[in-house]
Write a protein that holds these residues in place. Structure first.
Motif, PDB file in Angstrom:
ATOM      1  N   ALA A 105       0.829  -1.210   0.000  1.00 45.72           N
ATOM      2  CA  ALA A 105       0.000   0.000   0.000  1.00 45.72           C
ATOM      3  C   ALA A 105       0.863   1.261   0.000  1.00 45.72           C
ATOM      4  CB  ALA A 105      -0.922  -0.003   1.216  1.00 45.72           C
ATOM      5  N   CYS A 106       1.948   1.235   0.771  1.00 47.87           N
ATOM      6  CA  CYS A 106       2.852   2.388   0.786  1.00 47.87           C
ATOM      7  C   CYS A 106       3.411   2.649  -0.608  1.00 47.87           C
ATOM      8  CB  CYS A 106       4.000   2.147   1.768  1.00 47.87           C
ATOM      9  SG  CYS A 106       3.531   2.188   3.515  1.00 47.87           S
ATOM     10  N   ARG A 107       3.800   1.585  -1.290  1.00 48.48           N
ATOM     11  CA  ARG A 107       4.359   1.740  -2.639  1.00 48.48           C
ATOM     12  C   ARG A 107       3.309   2.283  -3.611  1.00 48.48           C
ATOM     13  NH1 ARG A 107       6.795  -3.341  -1.582  1.00 48.48           N
ATOM     14  NH2 ARG A 107       5.159  -4.346  -2.818  1.00 48.48           N
ATOM     15  N   GLU A 108       2.099   1.708  -3.556  1.00 51.47           N
ATOM     16  CA  GLU A 108       1.066   2.123  -4.512  1.00 51.47           C
ATOM     17  C   GLU A 108       0.713   3.594  -4.355  1.00 51.47           C
ATOM     18  OE1 GLU A 108      -3.561   1.395  -5.864  1.00 51.47           O
ATOM     19  OE2 GLU A 108      -2.743   0.173  -4.265  1.00 51.47           O
ATOM     20  N   TYR A 109       0.622   4.059  -3.108  1.00 52.36           N
ATOM     21  CA  TYR A 109       0.194   5.430  -2.864  1.00 52.36           C
ATOM     22  C   TYR A 109       1.369   6.407  -2.733  1.00 52.36           C
ATOM     23  CZ  TYR A 109      -4.538   3.699  -2.292  1.00 52.36           C
ATOM     24  OH  TYR A 109      -5.773   3.125  -2.514  1.00 52.36           O
ATOM     25  N   GLY A 110       2.584   5.905  -2.914  1.00 52.25           N
ATOM     26  CA  GLY A 110       3.749   6.775  -2.859  1.00 52.25           C
ATOM     27  C   GLY A 110       3.968   7.391  -1.502  1.00 52.25           C
ATOM     28  N   ILE A 111       3.730   6.627  -0.452  1.00 50.78           N
ATOM     29  CA  ILE A 111       3.816   7.135   0.923  1.00 50.78           C
ATOM     30  C   ILE A 111       5.050   6.562   1.613  1.00 50.78           C
ATOM     31  CG2 ILE A 111       2.680   7.071   3.179  1.00 50.78           C
ATOM     32  CD1 ILE A 111       0.036   7.358   1.658  1.00 50.78           C
ATOM     33  N   GLU A 112       5.755   7.407   2.342  1.00 50.11           N
ATOM     34  CA  GLU A 112       7.040   7.028   2.912  1.00 50.11           C
ATOM     35  C   GLU A 112       6.985   6.673   4.386  1.00 50.11           C
ATOM     36  OE1 GLU A 112       9.618  10.264   2.019  1.00 50.11           O
ATOM     37  OE2 GLU A 112       9.693   9.834  -0.131  1.00 50.11           O
ATOM     38  N   THR A 113       5.810   6.728   4.996  1.00 51.61           N
ATOM     39  CA  THR A 113       5.696   6.427   6.427  1.00 51.61           C
ATOM     40  C   THR A 113       4.593   5.402   6.670  1.00 51.61           C
ATOM     41  OG1 THR A 113       6.402   8.658   7.030  1.00 51.61           O
ATOM     42  CG2 THR A 113       5.334   7.363   8.743  1.00 51.61           C
ATOM     43  N   LEU A 114       4.935   4.342   7.384  1.00 47.07           N
ATOM     44  CA  LEU A 114       3.975   3.321   7.802  1.00 47.07           C
ATOM     45  C   LEU A 114       3.864   3.364   9.319  1.00 47.07           C
ATOM     46  CD1 LEU A 114       2.186   0.767   7.456  1.00 47.07           C
ATOM     47  CD2 LEU A 114       4.298  -0.587   7.544  1.00 47.07           C
ATOM     48  N   ILE A 115       2.652   3.554   9.809  1.00 41.47           N
ATOM     49  CA  ILE A 115       2.391   3.556  11.245  1.00 41.47           C
ATOM     50  C   ILE A 115       1.692   2.242  11.590  1.00 41.47           C
ATOM     51  CG2 ILE A 115       1.147   4.683  13.131  1.00 41.47           C
ATOM     52  CD1 ILE A 115       1.300   7.271  11.392  1.00 41.47           C
ATOM     53  N   ILE A 116       2.197   1.541  12.588  1.00 44.88           N
ATOM     54  CA  ILE A 116       1.595   0.273  13.011  1.00 44.88           C
ATOM     55  C   ILE A 116       1.086   0.445  14.440  1.00 44.88           C
ATOM     56  CG2 ILE A 116       1.915  -2.205  13.326  1.00 44.88           C
ATOM     57  CD1 ILE A 116       4.255  -2.095  11.407  1.00 44.88           C
ATOM     58  N   GLY A 117      -0.173   0.092  14.658  1.00 47.37           N
ATOM     59  CA  GLY A 117      -0.765   0.233  15.980  1.00 47.37           C
ATOM     60  C   GLY A 117      -1.664  -0.934  16.310  1.00 47.37           C
ATOM     61  N   GLY A 118      -2.194  -0.940  17.533  1.00 50.06           N
ATOM     62  CA  GLY A 118      -3.027  -2.049  17.994  1.00 50.06           C
ATOM     63  C   GLY A 118      -2.204  -3.053  18.782  1.00 50.06           C
ATOM     64  N   GLY A 119      -2.879  -3.916  19.514  1.00 54.30           N
ATOM     65  CA  GLY A 119      -2.198  -4.844  20.407  1.00 54.30           C
ATOM     66  C   GLY A 119      -1.162  -5.729  19.739  1.00 54.30           C
ATOM     67  N   VAL A 120      -1.439  -6.196  18.516  1.00 54.11           N
ATOM     68  CA  VAL A 120      -0.510  -7.093  17.825  1.00 54.11           C
ATOM     69  C   VAL A 120       0.751  -6.345  17.401  1.00 54.11           C
ATOM     70  CG1 VAL A 120      -0.256  -8.701  15.876  1.00 54.11           C
ATOM     71  CG2 VAL A 120      -2.420  -8.562  17.090  1.00 54.11           C
ATOM     72  N   ALA A 121       0.705  -5.017  17.388  1.00 56.10           N
ATOM     73  CA  ALA A 121       1.892  -4.234  17.052  1.00 56.10           C
ATOM     74  C   ALA A 121       2.993  -4.406  18.096  1.00 56.10           C
ATOM     75  CB  ALA A 121       1.531  -2.761  16.918  1.00 56.10           C
ATOM     76  N   ALA A 122       2.653  -4.959  19.243  1.00 59.10           N
ATOM     77  CA  ALA A 122       3.667  -5.247  20.259  1.00 59.10           C
ATOM     78  C   ALA A 122       4.473  -6.491  19.915  1.00 59.10           C
ATOM     79  CB  ALA A 122       2.996  -5.426  21.627  1.00 59.10           C
ATOM     80  N   ASN A 123       4.041  -7.263  18.914  1.00 60.51           N
ATOM     81  CA  ASN A 123       4.717  -8.504  18.546  1.00 60.51           C
ATOM     82  C   ASN A 123       6.121  -8.223  18.008  1.00 60.51           C
ATOM     83  OD1 ASN A 123       5.304 -10.608  16.162  1.00 60.51           O
ATOM     84  ND2 ASN A 123       4.123 -11.629  17.754  1.00 60.51           N
ATOM     85  N   SER A 124       7.111  -8.898  18.553  1.00 62.57           N
ATOM     86  CA  SER A 124       8.498  -8.625  18.186  1.00 62.57           C
ATOM     87  C   SER A 124       8.808  -9.012  16.745  1.00 62.57           C
ATOM     88  CB  SER A 124       9.443  -9.364  19.135  1.00 62.57           C
ATOM     89  OG  SER A 124       9.272 -10.776  19.038  1.00 62.57           O
ATOM     90  N   ARG A 125       8.214 -10.101  16.251  1.00 65.70           N
ATOM     91  CA  ARG A 125       8.474 -10.529  14.874  1.00 65.70           C
ATOM     92  C   ARG A 125       7.863  -9.545  13.879  1.00 65.70           C
ATOM     93  NH1 ARG A 125      11.917 -12.490  11.357  1.00 65.70           N
ATOM     94  NH2 ARG A 125      10.939 -13.630   9.629  1.00 65.70           N
TER      95      ARG A 125
END
Length: 350
Positions: free
Chosen positions: A265-285
């Motif tokens: 999605a970042c590539r398609e929309y030409g966006i340079e920042t990805l924000i990850i949130g929510g409980g699963v965002a704590a996952n180390s992998r």
């Protein structure tokens, strides 16, 4: 009112009673009471139990937050509360409490979207949001990809889960492996001793035919079933189940799909920042894989620290502060709780 608003946030969408206080992008207090232990024996969150726990925890959690921040309710400029989505009964407790505090202290109230708050909380750690940005929210109830042009005006959903959310899949696989609840943290820990390439579990909605209709959607139900069948086959043959390898291979399948679709999605929309949130965002992998893949594409990944990824009052206060600073009108005092609040609504209109 000072240039940077002092905002109090109340979160009760699921099993966490959270009260946070922020000034601008600065976190002053993040008080939390969890009822997760009360749900563990049921293998999942029981709405009635969660609602009762919120009732019992609200006043002491509120007082703890005010004490930690060194302020009184009279000092607060606005109160924000999760109006949805979430468990209906749990939401009602938080919304009712927010109304009571707002009425007693004569403060404006903002009913806000729980998922948008997971995006806003990143500002408490990394500063103002770059706009536009792609946000990926992954939790027990949601797996969503969003285009964020202006968080105060709304977000554009690009994709979502069509069955089990990522966090839900973690819980179900953990239960299958006898690990208990919640499943995310225990699978993450167990996977560290396993081989993520040991078992070739499927990657849902990644085949060419699926990409035509579900390019940015997620499906983890088939993966959960594949894990169950693999474990059952081992047990039928009398072979031991390599728990760590199963956990690692399952986790890698989830994180592979999440990161590949988000970066696509970042590539398609030409966006340079990805924000990850929510409980699963704590996952180390998930964090590691996202950062490794994004670095190769010149994309920056912003993920709040684990304590801010799970449900908390700080994220609600952060979104409220964002709305106040932008001059968005507050909600009406009779605002409803909406368990199915759409992502296109960041706040309940006044």
């Amino acid at each position: 009112m000072p240039d940077e608003p002092l905002v109090l946030g109340i979160e009760t969408s699921c099993d966490e009673t959270g009260v946070g206080i922020v000034r601008g992008h600065t976190l002053l207090a993040d008080a939390l009471a969890s009822s997760v232990d009360q749900h563990a024996r049921f293998g999942g969150v029981v709405p009635e139990v969660a609602s009762r726990a919120h009732l019992e925890a609200m006043v002491p959690t509120m007082q703890r937050a005010l004490d930690d921040a060194g302020v009184t309710l009279a000092d607060i400029d606005a109160i924000a509360v999760t109006a949805g989505p979430g468990l209906a009964g749990a939401l009602l407790v938080g919304v009712a409490a927010a109304k009571g505090y707002a009425l007693a202290a004569d403060k404006p109230i903002y009913g806000v979207n729980h998922l948008a708050a997971h995006v806003a909380v990143d500002t408490l750690e990394h500063g103002p949001l770059p706009e536009p940005a792609i946000a990926m929210l992954v939790s027990g109830g949601h797996s969503s990809l969003l285009l964020v042009n202006d968080l105060t005006a709304g977000v554009t959903p690009l994709g979502a889960t069509i069955d089990d959310a990522a966090g839900e899949a973690f819980d179900k696989v953990a239960r299958l492996l006898g690990m208990g609840f919640p499943g995310g943290p225990v699978i993450d820990r167990t996977a560290r001793d396993g081989d993520p390439a040991a078992i070739a579990f499927p990657r849902g909605l990644t085949a060419p035919k699926d990409r035509l209709k579900h390019r940015y959607d997620f499906s983890f139900s088939g993966l959960k079933t594949a894990v169950a069948r693999w474990v059952e086959a081992r047990e039928r043959s009398g072979e031991p189940v390599p728990i760590a390898d199963v956990a690692a291979s399952f986790q890698d399948a989830v994180c592979d799909v999440l990161t590949s679709k988000a970066l696509d999605a970042c590539r398609e929309y030409g966006i340079e920042t990805l924000i990850i949130g929510g409980g699963v965002a704590a996952n180390s992998r998930l964090r590691l894989l996202a950062e490794e893949r994004a670095a190769k594409l010149g994309i920056r990944v912003r993920v709040p620290r684990p304590g801010l990824c799970t449900d908390n009052g700080a994220m609600v206060a952060a979104l409220g502060s964002h709305l106040v600073a932008a001059g968005v009108a507050p909600s009406r005092l009779d605002l409803p709780a909406d368990s199915a609040m759409p992502l296109t609504s960041v706040t309940v209109a006044g």
